[in-house]
Structures are given as structure tokens and as C-alpha cells.
Write a protein that holds these residues in place. Structure first.
Motif, PDB file in Angstrom:
ATOM      1  N   ASN A 193      60.232   8.897  11.854  1.00 49.46           N
ATOM      2  CA  ASN A 193      60.255  10.361  11.962  1.00 49.46           C
ATOM      3  C   ASN A 193      61.465  11.003  11.272  1.00 49.46           C
ATOM      4  O   ASN A 193      61.619  12.215  11.326  1.00 49.46           O
ATOM      5  CB  ASN A 193      60.228  10.783  13.436  1.00 49.46           C
ATOM      6  N   GLU A 230      60.482   4.177  15.798  1.00 54.09           N
ATOM      7  CA  GLU A 230      59.902   5.530  15.801  1.00 54.09           C
ATOM      8  C   GLU A 230      60.874   6.561  15.244  1.00 54.09           C
ATOM      9  O   GLU A 230      60.469   7.505  14.544  1.00 54.09           O
ATOM     10  CB  GLU A 230      59.474   5.902  17.222  1.00 54.09           C
ATOM     11  N   LYS A 278      61.393  15.717  17.784  1.00 56.90           N
ATOM     12  CA  LYS A 278      60.401  14.646  17.706  1.00 56.90           C
ATOM     13  C   LYS A 278      60.190  13.898  19.019  1.00 56.90           C
ATOM     14  O   LYS A 278      59.409  12.945  19.057  1.00 56.90           O
ATOM     15  CB  LYS A 278      60.827  13.639  16.632  1.00 56.90           C
TER      16      LYS A 278
END
Length: 290
Positions: free
Chosen positions: A285, A281, A109
Motif C-alpha cells: 500500500n 500489506e 490504509k
């Protein structure tokens, strides 16, 4: 203030015992060392050396001074290293983990993150976390334990859940889920570097055999031409590079409490504001159960 190079000369002389060897070790001339020793004595106002014809040795005071100089130099080196590590972390956030799953997620990611990250591929042990953070060796260390101290805090990231992949002709493959005890006596092909999961499967699956492989490619090849079961997680399954090709095994969740590992991000409290966007983030994810 005593210059570092004078302390270096003193410590080196204490180790090498002669002016010639000291000069050679420090890559300077012998007269340079001699002048340095005299300057150190002048600045301290103390006799450190007993000068005899064709010989110079440390006095007892000189020996103590060499011991203290060693400590001072170590503190100075640590000071410089911590500042350099901290400065490097300002532009690139370095992240370590006690287990491979979070690192797999970060690699997959990383392009989606607004912050540039640098992954420490070497696993951190739980007893190294505090020192690594305080020395600015890593900005974030992911572990299965929360840490709450005066300087360090933790934030929940997500869970990693263990699955077993069974040959479709096995009786257990007809189940909706399994426990560790259900897997007793089986032989598994397993990636060697799986962090805390290795201890868990060895502890909770009775009489099992584990065929450890150093590389994912080797594990993939074995599973391709055999019926050995293997393990995966909600994180590893999300990584396209670590899915076995032409694999028709049945993937079943393992229901034991030990088959779920909760991960937290540990970091210095003073860096909370700068790290929060990246931590958000990572949360967003983190793979769901599948």
C-alpha cells in the motif's frame, strides 16, 4: 521470598520518617505498618529499626535495605509493565514513527490491513527506538535508519519524496523539477509537525522563511487565499483529507538527495513471523512516486 508490600512499607518509612505518615501514605493503619516492619525483620533475620520511646528510626542496615528495596520494586514494576505491554500487543499491533508520513499512510490504509493496528501519534526519537521495542511499548517503529542488532532487525518499507507546490504564475512553475537552491529566498507556509523534514528544509533552502502552522486546516486556509508555496510528498498527496481545495498550484518534484527519505520498519526478531503479514500489506500500500 519477601512480599512486595513489606518492601513498600520499608521504602515509604524511609521517605516519610514516621509510622503515622507512613500509614497515611499507604492508606493503612499504624498497627499494620508496625506488624509489617516486625515481619520484615523476622524474615530477614536482621535488625532494621532502632526502637526508642516515642520514636523509631532506621539503622544503617535499615537504610541500605530501603535503598535495595527501592531497586527491587522498580524491577518488579518494570517486569509487570513489560508483560502487560507485550500481552496488549498480541491482539493489537502498536506502531510508532519518527516522521508523520508513515503515520498518515497507516491511518488512510488501516481498513485494508488484515491486522488491527494502534498508531502512537507521538513521534519517537531515534534514540528511543531500541528501548521502546525491548520494553514492548511498540511492536513496530518506522524510521529512516536500519537497525540490526542481536534482538532487533529492520525491513525496507518505501520512500517519501518531497515536492513543492508553486503558484502557477511564478517563473519556477514552468520548470519540470526544482532543487532546494532554486527555492532560495522564498517564503513557505508549512505544517509545524513534520518531523525530520523540518530540519531538512531549513538546512538546504538558503535564506527561506517558513510560516509554521499548527493545524492542517490553518495551512489550507492560508494557501487558499494566498500565493505562498507549500510542501507535499507522495504520501501526503495520497491522503484525500490533506489536499487543499481549489488549489491550482503546480506541483514539482525536488531533485536533491535530501528530498528523499527512505523508511524502514524496526521490530524484534522474535516477532518477525507475527508481523510479516502486516509488513507485507504496508509494502503493498506504500504510494508510488507521482
Amino acid at each position: 521470598m519477601i512480599d512486595n508490600y513489606l518492601l513498600e512499607e520499608l521504602v515509604t518509612f524511609a521517605s516519610e520518617k514516621t509510622l503515622a505518615k507512613t500509614a497515611e501514605k499507604l492508606n493503612v493503619t499504624q498497627p499494620t505498618v508496625t506488624r509489617g516492619m516486625q515481619k520484615l525483620e523476622d524474615e530477614l533475620g536482621i535488625q532494621l529499626f532502632d526502637r526508642q520511646p516515642n520514636r523509631i528510626i532506621l539503622t544503617d542496615t535499615g537504610k541500605l535495605a530501603a535503598e535495595k528495596a527501592t531497586e527491587v520494586l522498580a524491577v518488579n514494576r518494570n517486569f509487570v509493565q513489560q508483560l502487560q505491554n507485550y500481552a496488549a500487543r498480541q491482539s493489537v499491533i502498536k506502531i510508532a514513527s519518527i516522521a508523520p508520513g508513515p503515520l498518515i499512510l497507516l491511518r488512510v490504509k488501516s481498513a485494508a490491513f488484515s491486522t488491527q493496528i494502534l498508531i502512537d501519534e507521538k513521534f519517537i526519537t531515534p534514540d528511543q527506538i531500541t528501548t521502546s521495542l525491548l520494553n514492548n511499548e511498540n511492536s513496530i517503529i518506522i524510521s529512516d535508519q536500519e537497525i540490526q542488532t542481536v534482538q532487533i532487525e529492520s525491513r525496507y518499507l518505501g520512500t517519501e519524496n518531497l515536492y513543492v507546490n508553486l503558484d502557477k504564475f511564478m517563473y519556477l512553475a514552468n520548470s519540470q523539477q526544482v532543487s532546494f537552491k532554486d527555492l532560495a529566498g522564498l517564503s513557505f507556509v508549512v505544517l509545524n509537525d513534520i518531523g525530520p523534514w523540518k530540519e531538512i528544509i531549513q538546512k538546504y533552502i538558503p535564506n527561506a522563511k517558513f510560516l509554521y502552522q499548527e493545524e492542517w486546516a490553518a495551512l489550507t486556509e492560508i494557501t487558499k487565499y494566498s500565493s505562498f508555496p507549500y510542501f507535499s510528498t507522495n504520501i501526503t498527496t495520497a491522503n484525500p483529507q490533506q489536499r487543499t481545495s481549489n488549489d491550482d498550484r503546480v506541483r514539482l518534484p525536488i531533485t536533491d538527495e535530501a528530498a528523499t527519505m527512505t523508511f524502514y520498519a524496526n521490530y524484534l526478531k522474535k516477532q518477525r513471523n507475527s508481523l510479516t503479514p502486516l509488513l507485507n500489506e504496508i509494502n503493498q500500500n506504500w504510494p508510488n512516486l507521482s
